[in-house]
Write an enzyme that holds these catalytic residues in place. Sequence first.
Site, PDB file in Angstrom:
ATOM      1  N   ARG A 122       0.815  -1.242   0.000  1.00 21.74           N
ATOM      2  CA  ARG A 122       0.000   0.000   0.000  1.00 21.74           C
ATOM      3  C   ARG A 122       0.839   1.278   0.000  1.00 21.74           C
ATOM      4  O   ARG A 122       0.363   2.346   0.364  1.00 21.74           O
ATOM      5  CB  ARG A 122      -0.976   0.021   1.181  1.00 21.74           C
ATOM      6  CG  ARG A 122      -1.985  -1.112   1.120  1.00 21.74           C
ATOM      7  CD  ARG A 122      -3.209  -0.791   1.949  1.00 21.74           C
ATOM      8  NE  ARG A 122      -4.130  -1.907   1.884  1.00 21.74           N
ATOM      9  CZ  ARG A 122      -4.115  -2.934   2.722  1.00 21.74           C
ATOM     10  NH1 ARG A 122      -3.236  -2.967   3.700  1.00 21.74           N
ATOM     11  NH2 ARG A 122      -4.976  -3.902   2.588  1.00 21.74           N
ATOM     12  N   LYS A 144       4.043  11.681 -10.880  1.00 21.38           N
ATOM     13  CA  LYS A 144       3.268  10.813 -11.778  1.00 21.38           C
ATOM     14  C   LYS A 144       4.061   9.537 -11.971  1.00 21.38           C
ATOM     15  O   LYS A 144       5.229   9.573 -12.373  1.00 21.38           O
ATOM     16  CB  LYS A 144       3.071  11.491 -13.140  1.00 21.38           C
ATOM     17  CG  LYS A 144       1.913  12.451 -13.177  1.00 21.38           C
ATOM     18  CD  LYS A 144       1.643  12.874 -14.615  1.00 21.38           C
ATOM     19  CE  LYS A 144       0.483  13.842 -14.689  1.00 21.38           C
ATOM     20  NZ  LYS A 144       0.288  14.358 -16.068  1.00 21.38           N
ATOM     21  N   GLU A 186      11.553  19.119 -23.742  1.00 25.99           N
ATOM     22  CA  GLU A 186      10.734  19.425 -22.556  1.00 25.99           C
ATOM     23  C   GLU A 186      11.196  20.750 -21.935  1.00 25.99           C
ATOM     24  O   GLU A 186      10.393  21.491 -21.369  1.00 25.99           O
ATOM     25  CB  GLU A 186      10.811  18.290 -21.524  1.00 25.99           C
ATOM     26  CG  GLU A 186      10.334  16.922 -22.028  1.00 25.99           C
ATOM     27  CD  GLU A 186       8.803  16.793 -22.189  1.00 25.99           C
ATOM     28  OE1 GLU A 186       8.084  17.772 -21.919  1.00 25.99           O
ATOM     29  OE2 GLU A 186       8.349  15.694 -22.588  1.00 25.99           O
ATOM     30  N   LYS A 228       8.188  23.372 -13.099  1.00 28.81           N
ATOM     31  CA  LYS A 228       7.377  22.168 -12.896  1.00 28.81           C
ATOM     32  C   LYS A 228       6.892  22.100 -11.444  1.00 28.81           C
ATOM     33  O   LYS A 228       5.722  21.780 -11.188  1.00 28.81           O
ATOM     34  CB  LYS A 228       8.167  20.905 -13.272  1.00 28.81           C
ATOM     35  CG  LYS A 228       7.335  19.657 -13.005  1.00 28.81           C
ATOM     36  CD  LYS A 228       7.423  18.575 -14.017  1.00 28.81           C
ATOM     37  CE  LYS A 228       6.357  17.521 -13.746  1.00 28.81           C
ATOM     38  NZ  LYS A 228       6.500  16.309 -14.496  1.00 28.81           N
ATOM     39  N   GLU A 238      -3.643  17.113 -11.277  1.00 29.00           N
ATOM     40  CA  GLU A 238      -4.085  17.527 -12.616  1.00 29.00           C
ATOM     41  C   GLU A 238      -5.595  17.664 -12.744  1.00 29.00           C
ATOM     42  O   GLU A 238      -6.212  17.066 -13.618  1.00 29.00           O
ATOM     43  CB  GLU A 238      -3.544  16.560 -13.675  1.00 29.00           C
ATOM     44  CG  GLU A 238      -3.547  17.193 -15.061  1.00 29.00           C
ATOM     45  CD  GLU A 238      -2.738  16.412 -16.102  1.00 29.00           C
ATOM     46  OE1 GLU A 238      -1.560  16.135 -15.851  1.00 29.00           O
ATOM     47  OE2 GLU A 238      -3.308  16.116 -17.147  1.00 29.00           O
ATOM     48  N   ARG A 242      -2.274  21.875 -14.151  1.00 29.96           N
ATOM     49  CA  ARG A 242      -1.142  20.970 -14.442  1.00 29.96           C
ATOM     50  C   ARG A 242      -1.148  20.497 -15.896  1.00 29.96           C
ATOM     51  O   ARG A 242      -0.101  20.151 -16.449  1.00 29.96           O
ATOM     52  CB  ARG A 242      -1.139  19.771 -13.476  1.00 29.96           C
ATOM     53  CG  ARG A 242       0.060  18.856 -13.691  1.00 29.96           C
ATOM     54  CD  ARG A 242       0.264  17.833 -12.595  1.00 29.96           C
ATOM     55  NE  ARG A 242       1.407  16.990 -12.932  1.00 29.96           N
ATOM     56  CZ  ARG A 242       2.050  16.224 -12.087  1.00 29.96           C
ATOM     57  NH1 ARG A 242       1.691  16.173 -10.819  1.00 29.96           N
ATOM     58  NH2 ARG A 242       3.079  15.487 -12.476  1.00 29.96           N
ATOM     59  N   ASN A 246       1.459  19.483 -20.454  1.00 25.72           N
ATOM     60  CA  ASN A 246       1.287  18.580 -21.593  1.00 25.72           C
ATOM     61  C   ASN A 246       1.201  19.336 -22.915  1.00 25.72           C
ATOM     62  O   ASN A 246       0.638  18.821 -23.892  1.00 25.72           O
ATOM     63  CB  ASN A 246       0.026  17.736 -21.392  1.00 25.72           C
ATOM     64  CG  ASN A 246       0.320  16.559 -20.494  1.00 25.72           C
ATOM     65  OD1 ASN A 246       1.333  15.892 -20.662  1.00 25.72           O
ATOM     66  ND2 ASN A 246      -0.529  16.322 -19.525  1.00 25.72           N
ATOM     67  N   HIS A 249       1.734  17.604 -26.175  1.00 17.87           N
ATOM     68  CA  HIS A 249       1.762  16.172 -25.878  1.00 17.87           C
ATOM     69  C   HIS A 249       0.565  15.406 -26.453  1.00 17.87           C
ATOM     70  O   HIS A 249       0.667  14.216 -26.717  1.00 17.87           O
ATOM     71  CB  HIS A 249       1.833  15.937 -24.361  1.00 17.87           C
ATOM     72  CG  HIS A 249       3.208  16.205 -23.780  1.00 17.87           C
ATOM     73  ND1 HIS A 249       3.869  17.399 -23.958  1.00 17.87           N
ATOM     74  CD2 HIS A 249       4.032  15.437 -23.023  1.00 17.87           C
ATOM     75  CE1 HIS A 249       5.032  17.353 -23.339  1.00 17.87           C
ATOM     76  NE2 HIS A 249       5.163  16.172 -22.760  1.00 17.87           N
ATOM     77  N   HIS A 253       1.518  12.190 -28.276  1.00 18.74           N
ATOM     78  CA  HIS A 253       1.091  10.841 -27.899  1.00 18.74           C
ATOM     79  C   HIS A 253       0.446  10.137 -29.088  1.00 18.74           C
ATOM     80  O   HIS A 253       0.636   8.940 -29.289  1.00 18.74           O
ATOM     81  CB  HIS A 253       0.117  10.894 -26.714  1.00 18.74           C
ATOM     82  CG  HIS A 253       0.795  11.280 -25.431  1.00 18.74           C
ATOM     83  ND1 HIS A 253       0.155  11.957 -24.414  1.00 18.74           N
ATOM     84  CD2 HIS A 253       2.061  11.085 -25.008  1.00 18.74           C
ATOM     85  CE1 HIS A 253       1.012  12.163 -23.421  1.00 18.74           C
ATOM     86  NE2 HIS A 253       2.169  11.642 -23.758  1.00 18.74           N
ATOM     87  N   HIS A 266      10.187   9.927 -27.135  1.00 15.22           N
ATOM     88  CA  HIS A 266       9.086  10.739 -26.616  1.00 15.22           C
ATOM     89  C   HIS A 266       9.352  12.241 -26.834  1.00 15.22           C
ATOM     90  O   HIS A 266       8.499  12.972 -27.350  1.00 15.22           O
ATOM     91  CB  HIS A 266       8.872  10.425 -25.134  1.00 15.22           C
ATOM     92  CG  HIS A 266       7.855  11.282 -24.471  1.00 15.22           C
ATOM     93  ND1 HIS A 266       6.513  11.234 -24.808  1.00 15.22           N
ATOM     94  CD2 HIS A 266       7.971  12.238 -23.508  1.00 15.22           C
ATOM     95  CE1 HIS A 266       5.856  12.118 -24.066  1.00 15.22           C
ATOM     96  NE2 HIS A 266       6.712  12.739 -23.273  1.00 15.22           N
TER      97      HIS A 266
END
Length: 363
Positions: A122, A144, A186, A228, A238, A242, A246, A249, A253, A266
Amino acid sequence: MQTLSVNLDDRSYPIHIGSQILCDSDRLSGLLSLAIKGKQVALFTNSLVNNLYGSAVYQALSGYSVDVFEMGDGEAHKSLDTYNQAINFLMEKRHNRTTCLIALGGGVVGDLTGFVAATYQRGVDFIQIPTTLLAQVDSSVGGKTAVNHSRGKNMIGAFHQPKKVVIDIDCLSSLPTRQYAAGLAEVVKYGIIADAKFFAFLEEHRQGLMDKDEQILAQIIMRSCEIKSEVVAADEKESGVRAVLNYGHTFAHAIENLTGYGEWLHGEAVSIGMVMATDFSERSYLLPQGARLRVERLLEDLGLPIALREPLSAEKMLQAMGMDKKTTDGQLRLVVADAIGEARITGDFDADLLKAVLSEYCE
Ligand code: NAD
Ligand code: GLY
């Protein structure tokens, strides 16, 4: 060495940025021990990074019981299979809830380690020691964590903040040029979404960036992590702002998805995606004419692609963009720029214009 903080109440943590950290065993040991509460540590890495930097980290952990989990190298290993192997490994080595996982590597190692840390018994602690530029300016900060599913990237994950991030700029000396450039994409993103002066700084120091000038690197990594951290502190999970992280992105993606995750790194896909997002913003909103050209020139000068090599179906691009995690109730949302240094997320855009832009860039 400089330190900044990600301010998230009881989940706040420091990011240390400097050079000659890994080669200074006492200093690294001091930094790590402050964030490790028990005696057990599991060092997660891959064989390439382990050969380069593993022994330095291992040496700094001499007071602990350390087990090393070596995963395969590459995006394909950010998987439920590797996750399962990692959990088996921790159980076999009898790691308990006071264990601390350390991610030593790029974003693939970091994301997988973070997800294991988020879920093992957990949730246990973890530390990030990012060794690629992309991981140093982006994936190691913000909590993330994820593994991929065969139907989509990062589809299984959790928000789980690290206890500390240790960034040694010297790791970048061994990084292949293409991977380094992917990280710069980035960095450029932070200029576009949040800081016009930073964007201009990058334009001014293109050559220094290409030469991996240590002082310039220290400045851009620091500023990227600052931006960031501020965004993450304002919206950890997010639910709003936030999403600006992206920028480009949603296009990227879709490009990665349609080209099979092999053709583009990426950061390279993000570079092409940011050109598309900037062009779309320029034609739709208040972004001054010429912004796209500035973005294109900077990315190109930093060794990044600004266009696809092979045509793609614009229709399929649009469908793939709809799979984006920002899509809400079937409504695609896009991050757009109002100026260099200012971005926002919106669902209110001209769908025909988007199709036209996609046709131009893809077909
Ligand atoms: P990566 O982890 O695959 O690393 C790139 C390559 O560089 C690998 O072969 C790696 O072994 C090698 N490498 C690492 N450090 C090195 C060094 N110092 N010298 C030489 N080689 C080195 O790729 P990446 O670009 O670091 O990360 C990409 C991943 O990050 C993707 O899975 C992406 O989804 C994820 N990501 C996550 C977030 C987040 O917020 N969690 C943000 C952006 C990207
Ligand atoms: N890389 C995007 C984010 O961390 O939110």
